[in-house]
Design an enzyme around this catalytic site. Sequence first.
Site, mmCIF file in Angstrom:
data_model
loop_
_atom_site.group_PDB
_atom_site.id
_atom_site.type_symbol
_atom_site.label_atom_id
_atom_site.label_comp_id
_atom_site.label_asym_id
_atom_site.label_seq_id
_atom_site.Cartn_x
_atom_site.Cartn_y
_atom_site.Cartn_z
ATOM 1 N N HIS A 64 -1.938 -2.984 4.282
ATOM 2 C CA HIS A 64 -1.263 -2.061 3.363
ATOM 3 C C HIS A 64 0.241 -2.336 3.270
ATOM 4 O O HIS A 64 0.889 -1.851 2.358
ATOM 5 C CB HIS A 64 -1.591 -0.597 3.667
ATOM 6 C CG HIS A 64 -0.921 0.009 4.864
ATOM 7 N ND1 HIS A 64 -1.519 0.095 6.098
ATOM 8 C CD2 HIS A 64 0.282 0.589 5.009
ATOM 9 C CE1 HIS A 64 -0.708 0.697 6.936
ATOM 10 N NE2 HIS A 64 0.403 1.011 6.312
ATOM 11 N N SER A 112 3.896 0.850 10.718
ATOM 12 C CA SER A 112 2.740 0.121 10.201
ATOM 13 C C SER A 112 2.915 -1.377 10.408
ATOM 14 O O SER A 112 3.928 -1.940 9.999
ATOM 15 C CB SER A 112 2.563 0.388 8.709
ATOM 16 O OG SER A 112 1.991 1.638 8.529
ATOM 17 N N ASP A 129 -7.007 -3.612 8.907
ATOM 18 C CA ASP A 129 -5.799 -3.465 8.080
ATOM 19 C C ASP A 129 -4.741 -4.512 8.468
ATOM 20 O O ASP A 129 -3.724 -4.194 9.066
ATOM 21 C CB ASP A 129 -5.263 -2.042 8.264
ATOM 22 C CG ASP A 129 -4.260 -1.651 7.196
ATOM 23 O OD1 ASP A 129 -3.714 -2.548 6.524
ATOM 24 O OD2 ASP A 129 -4.007 -0.446 7.045
HETATM 25 N N1 ARG Z 1 -1.948 6.039 6.415
HETATM 26 C C1 ARG Z 1 -1.469 4.713 6.631
HETATM 27 C C2 ARG Z 1 0.014 4.722 6.892
HETATM 28 O O1 ARG Z 1 0.740 5.460 6.316
HETATM 29 C C3 ARG Z 1 -1.701 3.841 5.463
HETATM 30 C C4 ARG Z 1 -3.088 3.468 5.272
HETATM 31 C C5 ARG Z 1 -3.297 2.705 4.008
HETATM 32 N N2 ARG Z 1 -4.657 2.874 3.593
HETATM 33 C C6 ARG Z 1 -5.008 3.669 2.590
HETATM 34 N N3 ARG Z 1 -6.270 3.895 2.383
HETATM 35 N N4 ARG Z 1 -4.120 4.231 1.811
HETATM 36 O O2 ARG Z 1 0.508 3.927 7.657
#
Ligand code: ARG
Length: 716
Positions: free
Chosen positions: A83, A651, A218
């Site tokens: 992401h 992330s 991811d």
């Molecule tokens: N919630 C994750 C973060 O903010 C991002 C995940 C991305 N995946 C998604 N399905 N939007 O780090």
Amino acid sequence: MKKLLLAISALLIMHSAKADEGMWIPSLIGKNYEEMKRLGLKLTKEDLYSINKASLKDAIIQFAGGCTGEMISPKGLLLTNHHCGYGAIAALSSVEKNYLDNGYWAKSMSEELPAKGITALFLQNITDVTAQINTAVGTAKGEEAAKLLAAEIKKLEKAATVEGKIMADVKEYFNGNQYLLLTYKKYTDVRFVAAPPKALGKYGGDTDNWMWPRHTSDFSIFRVYADKDNEPAAFSKDNVPFTPKKFLPISIKGNKEKDYAMIMGYPGRTNRYEVSYGIDLAINETNPAIVDIRTERLAIMKKHMDANKAVYLQNTSRYASIANYWKYFIGQTEQLKRLNVVGQKAEEEKVFTAWSTKTNAGYNTLLADYEKMYAAYKPVAKQMYYYSEAFRTTAIARIGAAGEPLRAALKKGLGKDSIDFYVKSLTAARKAILTDYNMAMDKELFAAMTKMYYKNVDKNQLPSIFSQEILADRGTQGVNETIDDYTDYMYRRTAMLDDKKYDAFVSNISWNTVNAEPAIRYAASFVHNYEKNLLPVAMTMSKQKKDLSKQYTKGLMEMKKGQLFYPDANSTMRTSYGQVLAYAPQDGVYYKHYTTFDGLMAKYKAGDDEFDLPQQLLDMYKAKDYGRYADADGSLHTCFITNNDITGGNSGSPVMNAKGELIGTAFDGNWEAMSGDIAFDKQYKRTIVADVRFILYLIEKMGGAHNLIAEMDIRK
Ligand code: ARG
């Protein structure tokens, strides 16, 4: 008495040193080190952070300005989240060469694709400059103090900058009670190397986002390039792979519950010193507004993206980030309520005020001042978000807003030079805004956002264009129909969306033509209302808040003298340490600390938007050839959880074992602790990690990218 004791212990949990809670400054890890060792760390302090020799910090980068990445080979190979690479991968994709949907595996360096706009920031050094700053500001107050502070920061940054080589940044910590100067090298030739198909990199989509148990892999892989001297350089085919001072070895040994786990990365923003009044406002006013607006925006975007692959590729990255924080705010609100964070904070605040009164510490009215401040801001709080999230959604509104200064200049009768200047800046803004523009989607968003604005903002606070134009003379026609008519008129009459019409507009600039341009008329009304009625209130609040939170943080540190404190996240490098750890999300339910390929397959739904899988993976599952990546139990682990303290910006961060070997990449937080940016909940807070063994399995068996595997230092 008992209540008071409970409250005090809650307060200690909130802010003091705990293995799991805390985003520590790597250069000041000092007092935590003993605890890290007690938990199992096998490295020396110098291995973690050193300015004299290569240390872990040299393997960690800030990726693309808002994520983290780590060096995993001596040739500048960089691991981050899928992401985090998403926007770059989508931008490199086309309907014919759809790397986002199909995945991509560079089999040689010549197949690595320049990722425009992606940067890799390497931290060089951290210096405490609090004393210099305090001396420069002296006893000045208010505006004067702010001016002196800004000037001193500029001076310090300038002195530490080496043009084209070293960047310098002074950052505030502990809400302005400490200042550190950070220096960086910024690499801009970053190339896309590999990613799994989106079906795996984003497996589970928005349904699984912010949730455990999770099965997403991811990750994406890039490479940093440098000039011949290993220094930053703009993209050139003569550039060579960057040689990092340090890269992370990878452990495929696997991990057990309670194993030591450590994360280094770039957490963006937390608000752990927020007070009950601010949280109350978020729960009741601002979070619901953001969620309502985004729900509507996402539905319209999805409709247009589903209908056309090119529109999908143009908008999917923006869609994903809107959806990510749409769900974030739903979760945050839910957990703030469930964990009664307002109540907890109110108790702490009572204790603090009582302590101040008893010891004459000087903070007796601090919380009352906070209360007054939020009460004064509350009337405009919701519209602040309607302005930024609803009004500024559409291209037409943003272009119109970019034309507002031109309209104002003509109204004031400014000379030709000024007018030319404003025309130029409108032209530049228009060009940027219309990149990847889709008129049908924009028009539908415009109607929807204008309706929502009218419906949900207090009638006496609305921009005047509603009563004077949009809804004037509507007779007995309903509001929605009238706004639909106005939308048709807007998109038919504006000169902003068509290059020919725009050129004609620019060749005939006058007060009359500019004032008659519907996009500029519309936006000017919102902008004026914002600047006159909202912004001054918001600015007063933000200045007061800065001052109050500096005092509150200082006061808390005085009250709990001798304890270790960590500052709120501020997009600078931090270390968090803890353990691999399962949890119980609710009464009667237990969540294991890992998930497996079997669990991934159990969620598979052919043809689904979020849970479909590529045929190749289904075949791989049948073959069960996990090789050296299998766990001791024979299964292949996909993800695991730790109790590390992270937030957005982390992330892509490396999750490391006691020896500093990479065991996974952190990519999310869990639903039950979505209030974590405001209050860390020890019982529930977890970090969700993509297991490096599943990542390597995909690189090797799905991508066949043995070239990449060969670069890494993989240990069992
Ligand atoms: N919630 C994750 C973060 O903010 C991002 C995940 C991305 N995946 C998604 N399905 N939007 O780090």
